[in-house]
Scaffold this motif. Structure first.
Motif, PDB file in Angstrom:
ATOM      1  N   HIS A  93      26.337  32.272  45.506  1.00  0.00           N
ATOM      2  CA  HIS A  93      26.964  31.204  45.215  1.00  0.00           C
ATOM      3  C   HIS A  93      27.917  32.193  43.631  1.00  0.00           C
ATOM      4  O   HIS A  93      26.916  32.443  42.481  1.00  0.00           O
ATOM      5  CB  HIS A  93      25.875  30.887  44.787  1.00  0.00           C
ATOM      6  CG  HIS A  93      25.689  29.868  45.485  1.00  0.00           C
ATOM      7  ND1 HIS A  93      25.146  28.264  45.613  1.00  0.00           N
ATOM      8  CD2 HIS A  93      25.578  29.884  47.179  1.00  0.00           C
ATOM      9  CE1 HIS A  93      24.536  27.999  47.052  1.00  0.00           C
ATOM     10  NE2 HIS A  93      25.418  29.148  48.079  1.00  0.00           N
ATOM     11  N   GLN A  94      28.899  32.722  44.099  1.00  0.00           N
ATOM     12  CA  GLN A  94      30.026  33.399  42.510  1.00  0.00           C
ATOM     13  C   GLN A  94      30.859  31.937  42.226  1.00  0.00           C
ATOM     14  O   GLN A  94      31.124  30.865  42.815  1.00  0.00           O
ATOM     15  CB  GLN A  94      30.772  34.002  43.332  1.00  0.00           C
ATOM     16  CG  GLN A  94      29.886  35.084  43.623  1.00  0.00           C
ATOM     17  CD  GLN A  94      29.365  36.557  42.891  1.00  0.00           C
ATOM     18  OE1 GLN A  94      29.723  35.872  41.611  1.00  0.00           O
ATOM     19  NE2 GLN A  94      29.489  37.722  43.415  1.00  0.00           N
ATOM     20  N   GLN A  95      31.363  32.127  40.577  1.00  0.00           N
ATOM     21  CA  GLN A  95      31.784  31.591  40.442  1.00  0.00           C
ATOM     22  C   GLN A  95      33.429  31.827  39.962  1.00  0.00           C
ATOM     23  O   GLN A  95      33.358  33.222  38.855  1.00  0.00           O
ATOM     24  CB  GLN A  95      30.940  30.590  38.769  1.00  0.00           C
ATOM     25  CG  GLN A  95      29.823  30.225  38.832  1.00  0.00           C
ATOM     26  CD  GLN A  95      29.826  28.756  39.323  1.00  0.00           C
ATOM     27  OE1 GLN A  95      30.773  28.262  39.258  1.00  0.00           O
ATOM     28  NE2 GLN A  95      28.612  28.588  40.491  1.00  0.00           N
ATOM     29  N   SER A  96      34.002  31.078  40.538  1.00  0.00           N
ATOM     30  CA  SER A  96      35.275  32.125  40.118  1.00  0.00           C
ATOM     31  C   SER A  96      35.935  31.855  38.362  1.00  0.00           C
ATOM     32  O   SER A  96      36.775  33.239  38.372  1.00  0.00           O
ATOM     33  CB  SER A  96      36.745  30.586  40.703  1.00  0.00           C
ATOM     34  OG  SER A  96      37.177  29.812  39.848  1.00  0.00           O
ATOM     35  N   THR A  97      35.332  31.809  37.740  1.00  0.00           N
ATOM     36  CA  THR A  97      35.848  31.709  36.223  1.00  0.00           C
ATOM     37  C   THR A  97      34.885  33.250  35.429  1.00  0.00           C
ATOM     38  O   THR A  97      35.158  33.364  34.645  1.00  0.00           O
ATOM     39  CB  THR A  97      34.836  30.479  35.400  1.00  0.00           C
ATOM     40  OG1 THR A  97      33.363  30.230  35.470  1.00  0.00           O
ATOM     41  CG2 THR A  97      36.209  29.067  35.739  1.00  0.00           C
TER      42      THR A  97
ATOM     43  N   LEU B 234      34.023  32.376  47.215  1.00  0.00           N
ATOM     44  CA  LEU B 234      35.353  31.984  46.301  1.00  0.00           C
ATOM     45  C   LEU B 234      35.802  31.002  47.036  1.00  0.00           C
ATOM     46  O   LEU B 234      36.841  30.724  46.646  1.00  0.00           O
ATOM     47  CB  LEU B 234      34.959  33.059  45.059  1.00  0.00           C
ATOM     48  CG  LEU B 234      34.236  34.222  44.492  1.00  0.00           C
ATOM     49  CD1 LEU B 234      35.041  35.036  43.855  1.00  0.00           C
ATOM     50  CD2 LEU B 234      34.099  32.846  42.875  1.00  0.00           C
ATOM     51  N   PHE B 235      35.936  31.053  48.352  1.00  0.00           N
ATOM     52  CA  PHE B 235      36.474  30.331  48.555  1.00  0.00           C
ATOM     53  C   PHE B 235      36.900  29.222  50.006  1.00  0.00           C
ATOM     54  O   PHE B 235      34.989  29.583  50.301  1.00  0.00           O
ATOM     55  CB  PHE B 235      38.126  32.230  49.753  1.00  0.00           C
ATOM     56  CG  PHE B 235      38.113  32.859  48.758  1.00  0.00           C
ATOM     57  CD1 PHE B 235      39.621  32.931  48.459  1.00  0.00           C
ATOM     58  CD2 PHE B 235      37.232  34.060  48.273  1.00  0.00           C
ATOM     59  CE1 PHE B 235      39.953  33.987  47.401  1.00  0.00           C
ATOM     60  CE2 PHE B 235      38.076  34.970  48.053  1.00  0.00           C
ATOM     61  CZ  PHE B 235      39.113  35.427  47.537  1.00  0.00           C
ATOM     62  N   ASP B 236      37.205  29.092  50.424  1.00  0.00           N
ATOM     63  CA  ASP B 236      37.600  27.539  51.417  1.00  0.00           C
ATOM     64  C   ASP B 236      36.707  27.954  52.056  1.00  0.00           C
ATOM     65  O   ASP B 236      36.787  29.018  53.322  1.00  0.00           O
ATOM     66  CB  ASP B 236      38.546  27.048  51.673  1.00  0.00           C
ATOM     67  CG  ASP B 236      38.498  25.745  52.250  1.00  0.00           C
ATOM     68  OD1 ASP B 236      38.806  24.566  51.961  1.00  0.00           O
ATOM     69  OD2 ASP B 236      38.238  26.257  53.687  1.00  0.00           O
TER      70      ASP B 236
ATOM     71  N   VAL C 186      34.365  40.309  36.896  1.00  0.00           N
ATOM     72  CA  VAL C 186      34.433  41.085  37.682  1.00  0.00           C
ATOM     73  C   VAL C 186      32.423  40.949  37.731  1.00  0.00           C
ATOM     74  O   VAL C 186      31.625  41.839  38.566  1.00  0.00           O
ATOM     75  CB  VAL C 186      35.061  42.204  38.164  1.00  0.00           C
ATOM     76  CG1 VAL C 186      34.461  43.173  39.446  1.00  0.00           C
ATOM     77  CG2 VAL C 186      35.900  42.095  38.374  1.00  0.00           C
ATOM     78  N   GLY C 187      31.721  42.355  36.780  1.00  0.00           N
ATOM     79  CA  GLY C 187      31.130  42.347  36.388  1.00  0.00           C
ATOM     80  C   GLY C 187      30.028  41.519  36.352  1.00  0.00           C
ATOM     81  O   GLY C 187      28.678  42.042  37.336  1.00  0.00           O
ATOM     82  N   THR C 188      29.988  40.137  36.042  1.00  0.00           N
ATOM     83  CA  THR C 188      29.205  39.128  36.042  1.00  0.00           C
ATOM     84  C   THR C 188      29.030  38.581  38.076  1.00  0.00           C
ATOM     85  O   THR C 188      28.181  38.693  38.733  1.00  0.00           O
ATOM     86  CB  THR C 188      29.244  38.151  35.563  1.00  0.00           C
ATOM     87  OG1 THR C 188      29.089  38.488  33.977  1.00  0.00           O
ATOM     88  CG2 THR C 188      28.658  36.611  35.765  1.00  0.00           C
TER      89      THR C 188
END
Length: 508
Positions: free
Chosen positions: A227-231, A433-435, A234-236
């Motif tokens: 569950h990534q956040q687009s904001t 991050l994508f649909d 890259v490191g995070t």
């Protein structure tokens, strides 16, 4: 009255951060000697403790990832509730709340109201609390100076008790109390290399629930999208993916230790592969993770028998495509089942998991997640921007590999499997991050192809088995096997062409 209520609810709150390691009871003397050596002149104290754990019959606290206990030391009693936290490479971090009590049953109203989730049925749970299990143990404790505080080093030895059942309890804890976490990691390494300590991902409470048969430890057999956040940068994003991969591996490692199974080994293998994929991305930013990747590759070499087992399982599984046909030739079927049993090397994996290099890799990847060293670029590039470009570059290599020939032979497909598998795992790291619909539509034919390539391995093993059984129907069986392979290659060719026409989800 308000003043009395405020006093009654005054509790000690702390964020417990500790490294937990498990050791064999037979190592007791060696552990104590090493503890004293590392503690140097620090005074040792010895405590006799009993922890009694509580929950409702339907485990409502457990469902909220909470652990409730009362600790007794002589006539003193303290109740503690630990809330949800994280476990990475043996480092346990979770908030805990403590309150002094005078009875042997807990009182949840002594804790501050704001620690509970919304609509938490506090009073209903309080009425239903029962004792589930207890831990009786001797705690040997030292305080080692570190930074502006100390590292509390403890060695606990005793047992977990449920009615007339028990299991040994023998573990080391290094709790950071204002000291430097790096010092705790250095101390922990000594225990791994000197007394064969294992990274501990299960708390005392978790092991108690297992003994009480109030929980089960099932292997993870399918990864999910991180569950990534687009904001994020890259490191995070990459360290979040590494944390997920490491937890996946650790969970299955705990399953192997509790109840060895092929499914646990499969989960460990997937977790190691996923860790390797993330480390390869971090290496692009000049982070020195070469040794970690090399160790993971070496481990995967020891786990290579799993692909043979999976191939044979494809032939024998009740719901498989070949089970019914093969059962008509009982001699061949029995031979394949026997080969499948011989393929299993659980003892090899158990021994591997006890090795220093295995434990150190688990441990050091946890340390990497905790410290998150970063090249400047890792902090400057937005995660989604990087993910789009990285997926594009990676997939271009896959497309080139799958379009080198107009038609691919069986052995060519088998050689392409690791590259395809790695690329799909990269998708697990950043695909969130994508649909979701676009993502699944794109990945589906490639996942079908991956399953088909694994089926090639099954048919290859079937051919070997037919030759080895020396049946009077050998030629007929070999002809049937060839037809099955030709049919599979035809289906794979259709899947390949369909997959290559798919528009990548990161481009939509």
């Amino acid at each position: 009255m308000n003043e009395a209520k405020s006093t009654r609810k005054r509790v000690l709150v702390s964020q417990e951060t500790e490294i937990k390691l498990l050791v064999e009871p037979a190592k007791r003397e060696a552990v104590l000697a090493l503890c004293q050596q590392l503690a140097k002149d620090a005074e040792r104290s010895t405590l006799e403790l009993t922890n009694t754990y509580f929950d409702t019959p339907d485990l409502q606290l457990r469902q909220h990832d909470m652990g409730l206990r009362i600790r007794r030391r002589g006539d003193d009693r303290e109740q503690t509730i630990k809330l949800a936290g994280d476990v990475l490479g043996g480092l346990h971090s979770r908030p805990e709340y403590n309150a002094i009590v005078t009875q042997d049953t807990p009182d949840l109203t002594l804790f501050e109201d704001d620690i509970w989730p919304d609509e938490f049925p506090l009073f209903d749970i309080q009425r239903e609390l029962i004792e589930l299990f207890r831990t009786d143990f001797t705690r040997h404790r030292w305080h080692i100076a570190s930074g502006d505080g100390v590292i509390e080093l403890v060695f606990d030895e005793g047992q977990i008790v449920v009615d007339d059942q028990s299991r040994p309890l023998c573990e080391i804890e290094l709790e950071v109390q204002g000291g430097n976490t790096s010092d705790a990691y250095k101390l922990a390494r000594r225990f791994i290399t000197r007394v064969n300590a294992r990274v501990g991902s299960l708390s005392k409470a978790a092991r108690g629930y297992l003994l009480a048969q109030k929980s089960v430890l099932e292997p993870f057999t399918h990864a999910h999208f991180v569950h990534q956040q687009s904001t994020d940068d890259v490191g995070t994003g990459l360290y979040r993916a590494l944390s997920y991969a490491l937890q996946y591996w650790q969970h299955n490692d705990a399953c192997l230790a509790e109840q060895p199974s092929v499914r646990a080994v499969a989960g460990i293998t997937d977790g190691i592969r996923l860790c390797k994929v993330v480390l390869q991305q971090l290496a692009l930013f000049e982070l020195d993770v070469t040794d970690h990747i090399a160790r993971l590759e070496q481990m995967l070499g020891h786990l290579g028998w799993l692909s043979r087992y999976d191939g044979l399982n494809e032939l024998t599984a009740d719901d498989g495509a070949y089970h019914r046909a093969l059962k008509q030739n009982q001699k061949l079927f029995d031979f394949i089942v026997e080969q499948q049993e011989h393929a299993v090397q659980l003892e090899l994996v158990i021994n591997l998991s006890k090795r220093d290099d295995y434990q150190l890799t688990l441990f050091e990847l946890g340390e990497l997640c905790a410290e998150q060293p970063r090249h400047e670029q890792l902090m400057q590039i937005p995660l989604k921007q990087w993910a789009t470009q990285r997926l594009r570059d990676d997939w271009q290599q896959v497309v080139e590999a799958f379009t080198k020939s107009d038609e691919l032979r069986a052995d060519q497909y088998l050689k392409l499997l690791p590259q395809l598998q790695s690329s799909l795992q990269l998708g697990y790291c950043v695909g969130y991050l994508f649909d979701a619909d676009d993502r699944e539509s794109f990945r589906a034919p490639w996942q079908d192809m991956m399953r088909g390539i694994r089926e090639i391995m099954a048919l290859k093993l079937l051919r070997e088995a037919i030759k080895d059984t020396d049946d009077i129907n050998t030629e007929k069986l070999l002809s049937w096997q060839e037809i099955q392979l030709e049919t599979l290659l035809y289906a794979l060719e259709r899947s390949r062409r369909s997959a290559l026409k798919q528009e990548p989800y990161w481009m939509l």
